[in-house]
Design an enzyme around this catalytic site. Structure first.
Site: not given
Lengths: 489, 489
Positions: B235, B231, B168
């Site tokens: 982002e 994920d 991460k």
């Protein structure tokens, strides 16, 4: 160019010279109304389903144009629709059978024009298809349903004409300019038409009749797919999304440069919706640059140079997403997500308060075509023209969807209200698109174009602009349109 | 929560208390390196395919952790790769067989870790799958390939373990913190793991061994699909896209309020990447608010109130598009479009020049956790936490993907460089995502949150923040992480 050539058994057609060839077009006007019964042969009753701005305008124009022919126009609404009172106020009533339930009106009509909202069309088209009379024609005014059917794996029912007449302007403009047509013959909003299925063998003339009855100054041919792509991409770019992004970025730019809020509004939004719009409408794109003095022209050229590339990059992205179906999937996802919460409004930012004050003090003031603003705006418009041309759209579609619809319909409306008001109050598909892409344009101007505008102009890019074939196409289209003074109250 | 409970034949596990239940986790550290041969039983050779920041970090960490075990780590590159020299400089050479052609390295490895760029993975995964030894394990470090296979109708080959270990944090942080782990045992970047296919029956321990060898302070379980969604959405939101939009909007806000460029940069970007980040990393989210004085807290509360709603609306939109596959289709379209022209850079806007000057005068100055900035940032972070929780992600994934990765990996990097530099230089999937969504956040702050922040704070929303279960989850995660001073050179 063969898809843009067609014949009619009813109407006198013309050939319009465009770059690289010619397009068949039908110049409109009230002198053609006598031909409408022939165009609508076999149609005794037209059902207009939906009463948004486009539904209202088309129902009223069709009824007025067909008065005395024996062809009736009826409006179909969903049970409990809040629009019934307004439809009655415009003369459509249950008593004379011209107002009723949407499925009942559909079942009685020979031509069913679907003008309900996109989301409603997506949800209910099968129900409506199921209610059609055998052989009744299906009419659309944009390609959304085709995109939706393709995205979801559906299709149109067999045994029906499927035609589209797509006015290149808002419903309000379609009605307002039609009314001006009573004194200036041919005033109206240009339209494209498409024949997606020709069951009757008469679909072209039916579509042309519909377009003439709406008051289109001229009608050109496209396909439903081409219409869909240019319509959805165009409203995300120069017609709405890019304008929104541009004025937000410019307002901040002028404020930071020292303008007070009213001056910043005048240099950004007011310049575009006022003088720049008017110049393009009257005299074309190059006139905006030619009317500037030397230093103004230099500023225009540098702004044009800086904005063309990032605008083109964004418009190519938009076009890809529309053509791929990604954009429409996003709309469908948004409709689901927003089913139980309202969409936030974007009209609360400070510049829109300045807009109210600017409009209030308009009398006696003449806003200037600020060169920096003009260069950015015209560059974005040309980026759309070039992207659409590269993707193979007919020139009539390019100039109408990129220039004429902007300067003769949407920008006058934004001038009367403002851009954010328009975003918050347009169709949900357009509203979602403007919210999705407007900020992308804003960021591209702020982060890429503004810094680049400090650099020199690109002579090659400017030469491509001044010598661009679009000017010929726009001039040819302009000849078919009478000069009317467009204003919105 | 059953997917987050697991057993290991090799490693001592712990149960971590999280809101509503417990999650099994593996606390890491160098004292576990002796167990690696058991975890990697049957693996004699690991192939790391690709030499981006993540490839470099993982190849180096794995080699260092496995030194003396007889397990070799080899790096596979495409023919003619420009990365070969750097790989050699890090000790991987053709001479000793630890550097070679990607397909040759693949064919010799018992565990093949795919760390090439997303676009390359999309284009070449079938070739790599075809080169695998029978029974070799496939390793991934994020869920992109699963999303791609789903979007394009492909799949993983049968007969292989398919596992993921997903640090991460950025590759640079994975290496840097691992090196700090030599003096502070357990320093590193947390990782999730997923077992997508367990052909060998030993996939869990293989994944755990990989994670321990990377230096993960703790490892938690997820699924490849859950990893993919959090994920890619993360982002686009608080990890990168939202930060980009937030600092652009705040810089303009402070400039208009009278700040000079350097002060505006300090009040926006510097405040976030400096003191706000450090406080969250050390003391959690509520500490940011608690450290403010009365007026500061009032400003924080109004900013928080104003930003939470529009941020949540946007993050829900992002999540929908990622889960639906729309976002990945956009990436694929962009890769095609950008095949023959470079992506424009966003680092040219004036605020980044101010950033250079601010970094140059940092010594001896202590940036303040500007309350307005802090309220907006923390609200956006909480909006992501809430959206991820509503979508059913495990708490470890939520806190790592929404908070820890931000404050312990990405923001320190942005503090050393700047946000635009990071956007222009991160993975293409992340870069495209940040360019796509950053401007949406910017517009939402400017057009919705800033005007709303003039209004009163919402006590209910603030109470939900201060009493939120995420603070418990974050504190539990923090206990497993030794205190290290994070800095990027």
């Amino acid at each position: 160019m063969s898809t843009n050539v067609f014949t009619s058994a009813v109407f006198p057609l013309q050939t319009m010279d465009v770059p690289g060839g010619a397009e068949t077009v039908l110049p409109g006007g009230r002198h053609l109304f006598g031909l409408l019964p022939a165009a609508f042969a076999g149609v005794r009753r037209i059902g207009v389903i939906g009463w948004g701005p486009q539904g209202r305008a088309q129902a009223c124009n069709l009824r007025d144009s067909l008065a005395g022919t024996g062809i009736t126009v009826a409006v179909g609404l969903r049970p409990g629709s809040a629009s019934a009172a307004d439809a009655r106020a415009h003369g459509f009533t249950e008593d004379d059978g011209t107002l009723g339930d949407w499925l009942a009106i559909t079942a009685e009509a020979d031509l069913v024009i679907l003008l309900i909202a996109d989301a409603a069309l997506a949800a209910h088209h099968e129900k409506i298809f199921g209610a059609l009379r055998p052989g009744a024609a299906i009419g659309l005014s944009h390609g959304f349903l085709l995109g939706h059917l393709r995205t979801t794996g559906g299709g149109f029912p067999a045994g029906h004409d499927v035609i589209a007449v797509c006015p290149k302007g808002m419903g309000d403009s379609v009605r307002r300019l039609y009314q001006q047509g009573a004194s200036v013959n041919g005033a109206g909003i240009n339209a494209s038409f498409a024949v997606h299925a020709d069951h009757s063998g008469r679909a072209v003339d039916l579509a042309l009749g519909w377009s003439v009855a709406l008051g289109s100054p001229y009608t050109f041919r496209t396909t439903l797919d081409s219409e869909y792509r240019s319509d959805i991409a165009g409203e995300r770019a120069i017609l709405l999304g890019a304008v929104h992004g541009l004025v937000e970025s410019l307002y901040g730019h002028y404020r930071l440069a020292g303008d007070d809020p009213l001056a910043a509004y005048e240099h950004s939004c007011e310049a575009i919706t006022g003088p720049i719009r008017a110049t393009i409408s009257r005299s074309g794109l190059t006139a905006v640059r030619e009317q500037l003095d030397g230093p103004g022209r230099d500023t225009f050229d540098r702004a044009y140079t800086a904005a063309y590339g990032p605008s083109r990059e964004l418009i190519a992205e938009i076009y890809d997403e529309v053509a791929d179906g990604t954009e429409l999937r996003s709309v469908i996802l948004a409709e689901r997500r927003l089913a139980d919460r309202p969409m936030s409004r974007i009209s609360g930012s400070p510049m829109w308060a300045a807009g109210d004050a600017v409009r209030a003090r308009r009398a006696g003031r003449q806003a200037a075509a600020e060169p920096f603003t003009a260069g950015l705006f015209v560059a974005t418009m040309m980026a759309q023209v070039d992207e659409f041309a590269e993707r193979g759209h007919p020139w009539s579609e390019i100039v109408n969807e990129s220039i004429i619809e902007a300067v003769d319909s949407l920008l006058p409306y934004m001038h009367a209200r403002d851009v954010a008001y328009m975003v918050d109050n347009c169709s949900r598909t357009a509203r979602l698109g403007a919210r999705r892409w407007g900020p992308r344009f804003q960021a591209a101007y702020e982060q890429i174009a503004f810094p680049a505008a400090a650099g020199p102009a690109d002579g090659e890019l400017l030469a491509a602009f001044t010598g661009h074939p679009v000017h010929q196409a726009l001039a040819a289209a302009a000849k078919l349109r009478p000069s009317v003074d467009i204003h919105v109250t």
